[in-house]
Design a protein around this motif. Structure first.
Motif, PDB file in Angstrom:
ATOM      1  N   ARG A  89     -23.016  42.256   4.529  1.00  0.00           N
ATOM      2  CA  ARG A  89     -22.664  41.533   5.764  1.00  0.00           C
ATOM      3  C   ARG A  89     -21.294  41.953   6.274  1.00  0.00           C
ATOM      4  O   ARG A  89     -21.094  42.157   7.458  1.00  0.00           O
ATOM      5  CB  ARG A  89     -22.661  40.021   5.500  1.00  0.00           C
ATOM      6  CG  ARG A  89     -24.035  39.396   5.484  1.00  0.00           C
ATOM      7  CD  ARG A  89     -23.955  37.880   5.548  1.00  0.00           C
ATOM      8  NE  ARG A  89     -23.151  37.293   4.489  1.00  0.00           N
ATOM      9  CZ  ARG A  89     -23.566  37.131   3.234  1.00  0.00           C
ATOM     10  NH1 ARG A  89     -24.787  37.530   2.892  1.00  0.00           N
ATOM     11  NH2 ARG A  89     -22.793  36.583   2.318  1.00  0.00           N
ATOM     12  N   GLU A 107     -19.529  49.211  11.015  1.00  0.00           N
ATOM     13  CA  GLU A 107     -20.475  50.248  11.410  1.00  0.00           C
ATOM     14  C   GLU A 107     -20.137  50.713  12.826  1.00  0.00           C
ATOM     15  O   GLU A 107     -19.751  49.926  13.671  1.00  0.00           O
ATOM     16  CB  GLU A 107     -21.918  49.723  11.316  1.00  0.00           C
ATOM     17  CG  GLU A 107     -22.545  50.197  10.013  1.00  0.00           C
ATOM     18  CD  GLU A 107     -23.663  49.323   9.522  1.00  0.00           C
ATOM     19  OE1 GLU A 107     -24.367  48.754  10.360  1.00  0.00           O
ATOM     20  OE2 GLU A 107     -23.805  49.227   8.282  1.00  0.00           O
ATOM     21  N   GLN A 135     -21.008  45.451   7.879  1.00  0.00           N
ATOM     22  CA  GLN A 135     -21.609  45.593   9.213  1.00  0.00           C
ATOM     23  C   GLN A 135     -20.540  45.674  10.293  1.00  0.00           C
ATOM     24  O   GLN A 135     -20.698  46.396  11.276  1.00  0.00           O
ATOM     25  CB  GLN A 135     -22.568  44.430   9.491  1.00  0.00           C
ATOM     26  CG  GLN A 135     -23.965  44.710   8.953  1.00  0.00           C
ATOM     27  CD  GLN A 135     -24.798  43.444   8.839  1.00  0.00           C
ATOM     28  OE1 GLN A 135     -24.380  42.367   9.286  1.00  0.00           O
ATOM     29  NE2 GLN A 135     -25.961  43.573   8.226  1.00  0.00           N
TER      30      GLN A 135
END
Ligand code: PMP
Length: 422
Positions: A332, A338, A335
């Motif tokens: 999580r 990214e 992310q």
């Protein structure tokens, strides 16, 4: 520079500041002499799995140390070593039948290499070469350094290092290239073993490759009678999401090396597990076939008791769930990074999260890593990037709040570095 006589590993004392003393540990934290609590986000070089001073392990150590100190491990044996070997065989990939003890990851790998060569020697078809992956790391002894990636850190020892056959790393989309290269090397009939870190290459840059590639490498090895040595020194005990990384490829290596998390990280111990044919090749009324290897502290009973307590924790506590929760927590938080232009790559293997900063590294001699380390140290975080590769490999007791703090600091560090302020 300090005036301490202690010479620390992988430390340039001319450049490193005087070191803070750690006076206690507990859970995911180290406590220094000033009372500062430092989050151990790399599990003290990847050894601590459940947490520092895990009560059941510490209790087992206390009890064992009332009964035992070191005991010679030839002619005699002892209960902690016997019970631990049985326990390891029970949980290791099925087919691994024998356990040889030693005391560090490097020695576990040295033992594996000697077992592999001994196997071929004793069965009358000697093979003298081993294959390894580019970027591999297996330890700092002469043998394991030979098998590992070459660079500035072993240039001085080069005259003593032996040659190995190196396969290209299976970069994404290039897996077949690695498999083809392995097939070609094996076809020579001279490759005794493929020595490999399953799923994640640790010190070589936390590089991840797919389980399917590992499974395919095993199939090729089998076809050519080449042994597969899984160096699970770092990947073992849940780090990649399963107890051993090999489980994800559904393979049984011929030899498996474990250390670090074997005792939950509390005491030094290592084990090299092997299949029956490898043990049997050393079983003979001809003494020349003996496995000629030992070290004084082999199978230290107190360390074995700590490892037994670790096995007990895996049996009775929801360790797999903790590992899964930590892996989810890492996923999580990754992310948010990214498609972040400050990063070249973001990757994960189970509980291990990796953030590769998009900065020129200048190789091992660059000071990017040390500057990042200092940045984190100021924030009471123990994080030791491999150059521009920041990774988090915390103990499984780490909290969500701890992780948030680590990720916020990484975010801040990435910005500072991008702005030239670090
Ligand atoms: N193999 C691997 C995959 C490792 O990560 C390490 C240590 N980081 C070793 C072997 C060597 O272990 P030790 O430092 O205990 O000798």
């Amino acid at each position: 520079m300090s005036n301490s006589p202690v010479w620390h590993p992988f430390t340039q004392h001319a450049l490193e500041p005087a070191m803070k003393r750690i006076v206690g540990t507990g859970g995911a934290y180290l406590v220094d002499e000033d009372g500062a609590r430092i989050l151990d986000a790399i599990s003290s070089w990847w050894v601590i799995t459940h947490g520092h001073c895990q009560p059941a392990i510490m209790e087992a150590i206390r009890r064992a140390s009332e009964a035992y100190d070191q005991i010679i491990f030839a002619e005699y044996t002892h209960e902690p070593a016997e019970e631990l070997a049985k326990g390891l065989i029970e949980i290791a990939p099925a087919g691994l039948k024998h356990v040889f003890y030693s005391d560090s990851g490097s020695t576990a790998v040295e033992v594996a290499l000697k077992m592999a060569l001994g196997y071929f020697h004793n069965t009358g078809r000697p093979r003298g070469r081993i294959c390894v992956l580019k970027h591999g790391y297996h330890g700092d002894t002469i043998g394991t350094m030979s098998a590992g990636e070459r660079g500035v850190f072993n240039a001085a020892y080069e005259p003593f290092l032996f040659a190995v056959d190196r396969l290209p790393f299976p970069d994404s989309g290039r897996e077949q290239h690695t498999l083809d290269a392995f097939e070609t090397h094996c076809a020579s009939g001279e490759i005794a073993a493929l020595l490999i870190e399953p799923l994640v290459l640790g010190a070589g840059g936390m590089k991840v490759y797919p389980a399917a590639t590992l499974a395919e490498l095993k199939r090729i090895a089998e076809r050519h009678g080449t042994l597969l040595i899984a160096d699970e020194v770092m990947t073992g005990w849940g780090r990649t999401g399963t107890r051993f990384a090999c489980e994800q490829a559904d393979i049984v290596p011929d030899i498996l090396c474990t250390s670090k998390g074997l005792t939950g990280g509390a005491l030094p111990l290592a084990a090299t597990l092997c299949t029956a044919p490898i043990f049997d090749a050393h079983l003979s009324r001809d003494r020349r076939r003996t496995f000629f290897h030992s070290s004084s502290y082999t199978a230290n009973p107190i360390a074995c008791a700590a490892a037994l307590a670790n096995l007990g924790i895996w049996k009775t506590e929801p360790v797999a769930e903790r590992v899964a929760a930590l892996a989810g927590g890492q996923r999580r938080r990754l992310q948010r990074f990214e498609a972040d232009p400050r990063l070249r790559d973001v990757r994960q293997a189970g509980t291990i999260a990796v953030l590769e900063l998009d900065v020129p590294t200048g190789g091992y001699l660059s000071d990017v890593g040390p500057r990042l380390r200092a940045f984190f140290r100021k924030r009471q975080l123990l994080i030791r990037p491999l150059g521009n590769v920041i990774y988090l490999m915390p103990p499984y007791c780490v909290t969500e709040a701890d992780l948030d703090r680590a990720y916020d600091a990484i975010d801040e560090a990435a910005s500072a570095l991008a702005k030239g302020q670090l």
